[in-house]
Design a protein around this motif. Structure first.
Motif, PDB file in Angstrom:
ATOM      1  N   PHE A   1     -12.386  10.153 -11.158  1.00  0.00           N
ATOM      2  CA  PHE A   1     -11.288  10.826 -10.471  1.00  0.00           C
ATOM      3  C   PHE A   1     -10.078  10.971 -11.388  1.00  0.00           C
ATOM      4  N   VAL A   2      -9.816   9.976 -12.223  1.00  0.00           N
ATOM      5  CA  VAL A   2      -8.707  10.053 -13.167  1.00  0.00           C
ATOM      6  C   VAL A   2      -8.931  11.197 -14.149  1.00  0.00           C
ATOM      7  N   VAL A   3     -10.148  11.309 -14.670  1.00  0.00           N
ATOM      8  CA  VAL A   3     -10.478  12.375 -15.621  1.00  0.00           C
ATOM      9  C   VAL A   3     -10.253  13.750 -14.992  1.00  0.00           C
ATOM     10  N   GLU A   4     -10.566  13.860 -13.689  1.00  0.00           N
ATOM     11  CA  GLU A   4     -10.401  15.144 -13.005  1.00  0.00           C
ATOM     12  C   GLU A   4      -8.992  15.346 -12.449  1.00  0.00           C
ATOM     13  N   ASP A   5      -8.052  14.458 -12.848  1.00  0.00           N
ATOM     14  CA  ASP A   5      -6.641  14.579 -12.502  1.00  0.00           C
ATOM     15  C   ASP A   5      -6.371  14.450 -11.002  1.00  0.00           C
ATOM     16  N   TRP A   6      -7.112  13.569 -10.343  1.00  0.00           N
ATOM     17  CA  TRP A   6      -6.816  13.240  -8.951  1.00  0.00           C
ATOM     18  C   TRP A   6      -5.919  12.011  -8.912  1.00  0.00           C
ATOM     19  N   LEU A   7      -4.896  12.068  -8.069  1.00  0.00           N
ATOM     20  CA  LEU A   7      -4.042  10.910  -7.816  1.00  0.00           C
ATOM     21  C   LEU A   7      -4.585  10.216  -6.565  1.00  0.00           C
ATOM     22  N   THR A   8      -5.037   8.991  -6.717  1.00  0.00           N
ATOM     23  CA  THR A   8      -5.658   8.273  -5.600  1.00  0.00           C
ATOM     24  C   THR A   8      -4.818   7.068  -5.217  1.00  0.00           C
ATOM     25  N   ILE A   9      -4.421   7.018  -3.949  1.00  0.00           N
ATOM     26  CA  ILE A   9      -3.674   5.888  -3.404  1.00  0.00           C
ATOM     27  C   ILE A   9      -4.649   5.033  -2.610  1.00  0.00           C
ATOM     28  N   HIS A  10      -4.789   3.767  -2.997  1.00  0.00           N
ATOM     29  CA  HIS A  10      -5.694   2.853  -2.307  1.00  0.00           C
ATOM     30  C   HIS A  10      -4.892   1.970  -1.350  1.00  0.00           C
ATOM     31  N   VAL A  11      -5.410   1.824  -0.128  1.00  0.00           N
ATOM     32  CA  VAL A  11      -4.728   1.087   0.926  1.00  0.00           C
ATOM     33  C   VAL A  11      -5.655  -0.001   1.445  1.00  0.00           C
ATOM     34  N   THR A  12      -5.109  -1.195   1.675  1.00  0.00           N
ATOM     35  CA  THR A  12      -5.870  -2.312   2.223  1.00  0.00           C
ATOM     36  C   THR A  12      -5.294  -2.720   3.577  1.00  0.00           C
ATOM     37  N   ALA A  13      -5.946  -3.665   4.236  1.00  0.00           N
ATOM     38  CA  ALA A  13      -5.487  -4.099   5.557  1.00  0.00           C
ATOM     39  C   ALA A  13      -4.038  -4.592   5.557  1.00  0.00           C
ATOM     40  N   PRO A  14      -3.620  -5.427   4.588  1.00  0.00           N
ATOM     41  CA  PRO A  14      -2.203  -5.841   4.580  1.00  0.00           C
ATOM     42  C   PRO A  14      -1.244  -4.661   4.444  1.00  0.00           C
ATOM     43  N   ASP A  15      -1.661  -3.608   3.727  1.00  0.00           N
ATOM     44  CA  ASP A  15      -0.807  -2.431   3.584  1.00  0.00           C
ATOM     45  C   ASP A  15      -0.591  -1.740   4.930  1.00  0.00           C
ATOM     46  N   ILE A  16      -1.627  -1.766   5.778  1.00  0.00           N
ATOM     47  CA  ILE A  16      -1.522  -1.114   7.092  1.00  0.00           C
ATOM     48  C   ILE A  16      -0.422  -1.774   7.926  1.00  0.00           C
ATOM     49  N   SER A  17      -0.321  -3.092   7.838  1.00  0.00           N
ATOM     50  CA  SER A  17       0.699  -3.799   8.618  1.00  0.00           C
ATOM     51  C   SER A  17       2.086  -3.687   7.993  1.00  0.00           C
ATOM     52  N   ARG A  18       2.128  -3.364   6.694  1.00  0.00           N
ATOM     53  CA  ARG A  18       3.414  -3.171   6.001  1.00  0.00           C
ATOM     54  C   ARG A  18       3.313  -1.872   5.197  1.00  0.00           C
ATOM     55  N   PRO A  19       3.421  -0.718   5.862  1.00  0.00           N
ATOM     56  CA  PRO A  19       3.085   0.561   5.224  1.00  0.00           C
ATOM     57  C   PRO A  19       4.124   1.124   4.262  1.00  0.00           C
ATOM     58  N   ALA A  20       5.311   0.552   4.209  1.00  0.00           N
ATOM     59  CA  ALA A  20       6.378   1.148   3.393  1.00  0.00           C
ATOM     60  C   ALA A  20       5.950   1.309   1.937  1.00  0.00           C
ATOM     61  N   GLY A  21       5.218   0.336   1.399  1.00  0.00           N
ATOM     62  CA  GLY A  21       4.830   0.378  -0.006  1.00  0.00           C
ATOM     63  C   GLY A  21       3.912   1.545  -0.327  1.00  0.00           C
ATOM     64  N   PHE A  22       2.813   1.687   0.405  1.00  0.00           N
ATOM     65  CA  PHE A  22       1.885   2.767   0.064  1.00  0.00           C
ATOM     66  C   PHE A  22       2.451   4.134   0.452  1.00  0.00           C
ATOM     67  N   LEU A  23       3.328   4.183   1.471  1.00  0.00           N
ATOM     68  CA  LEU A  23       3.956   5.461   1.811  1.00  0.00           C
ATOM     69  C   LEU A  23       4.891   5.921   0.695  1.00  0.00           C
ATOM     70  N   GLU A  24       5.553   4.978   0.034  1.00  0.00           N
ATOM     71  CA  GLU A  24       6.401   5.337  -1.102  1.00  0.00           C
ATOM     72  C   GLU A  24       5.550   5.839  -2.266  1.00  0.00           C
TER      73      GLU A  24
END
Length: 304
Positions: free
Chosen positions: A265-288
């Motif tokens: 995905f990096v080679v094909e220039d995709w920006l991928t945001i990975h989210v885990t269960a703790p991120d769901i309860s505190r979404p500000a980080g991955f939303l930024e």
């Protein structure tokens, strides 16, 4: 030293049963009060320590009249649908609906409801009469918030393959209590979400003001060779959003596959945001991080 309880007749061993049936076979009332039996509701017994929800529901089912059935979140659990944890504890009451004008169930541990004959949608599962998946979704409008109702609907029309979106829509009746919540949820239900957490992730992103992502996007390299499918994303911007459950971390084969996929995905220039269960309860980080990804693409499309 306590005297061990007298063995029950074989048909009442290791299975739910009605106390009336046991008494009819010569079991006295005192025996039914012994510590090796539990009482999920008055008139029924299960082996002590029974935690299997289906077994408890079967015990309640033995008490119901022909005009009654298991409904609402109880039916949802029996159909193995996702629900908030607070509704799936051993202390959570069971829900029983009466079709027509018969008495509503009033036993301790049971919440009784009434269903009009022309509204009842009942089927059988595990030998129990219960609401159909479409019917239970609408019944739950008074017990779930809109987000949980969307997650339930996503599962019913998606991974569960229990009903169609049109089936859900047909259960809605103008003027009902909670009908606004049902309509609001229906507008947000989408086929393609493969887990409850993916549904929640999509809703968080949309509520934060981002464009609604497409689900299950197939991604190919410059030669047209398939390199992977992303949970959700914006293909025109080459931005992907992935929910990583624990198996992505704990399963060695999955972890190794993920590493190779990420490189592609990096080679094909995709920006991928990975989210885990703790991120769901505190979404500000991955939303930024997602906001930054959108900003990078905007700058690339509109350089100064």
């Amino acid at each position: 030293m306590p005297v061990p309880p007298k063995p029950l007749p074989t048909q009442f061993t290791h299975t739910p049963f009605r106390t009336a049936d046991a008494c009819a076979h010569g079991v006295n009332r005192e025996r039914l009060r012994r510590a090796d039996l539990s009482t999920p509701a008055r008139g029924a017994r299960v082996p002590a320590g029974t935690t299997d929800f289906v077994q408890v529901a079967m015990a309640i089912g033995l008490l119901l009249r022909p005009d009654q059935h298991l409904s609402h979140v109880t039916a949802a659990r029996l159909w193995e649908c996702p629900l908030p944890r607070s509704l799936t504890t051993s202390e959570a009451p069971l829900h029983v609906s009466t079709t027509g004008s018969g008495p509503i169930e009033r036993r301790a541990g049971i919440v009784g409801h009434r269903t009009a004959p022309d509204r009842a949608q009942v089927t059988t599962r595990f030998g129990l009469r219960m609401s159909t998946p479409a019917a239970l979704w609408y019944e739950c409008r008074s017990l779930l918030g809109v987000r949980a109702l969307v997650v339930l609907g996503d599962h019913i029309i998606g991974p569960g393959r229990l009903a169609s979106r049109e089936d859900l829509e047909r259960t809605i009746h103008p003027g009902d209590r909670g009908v606004v919540a049902a309509r609001t949820a229906l507008e947000q239900i989408r086929p393609g979400a493969e887990s409850p957490m993916e549904s929640v992730l999509r809703l968080i992103v949309v509520d934060a003001g981002f464009p609604e992502p497409a689900l299950n996007i197939d991604v190919a390299d410059a030669r047209g060779v398939f390199i992977g499918r992303v949970d959700m994303g914006w293909a025109d911007l080459r931005i992907a959003l992935e929910y990583d459950g624990d198996h992505h971390r704990t399963d060695r084969e999955t972890f190794s596959h993920d590493q190779g996929r990420r490189n592609a995905f990096v080679v094909e220039d995709w920006l991928t945001i990975h989210v885990t269960a703790p991120d769901i309860s505190r979404p500000a980080g991955f939303l930024e991080r997602l906001r930054q990804a959108f900003e990078l693409r905007r700058r690339a499309d509109h350089p100064r």
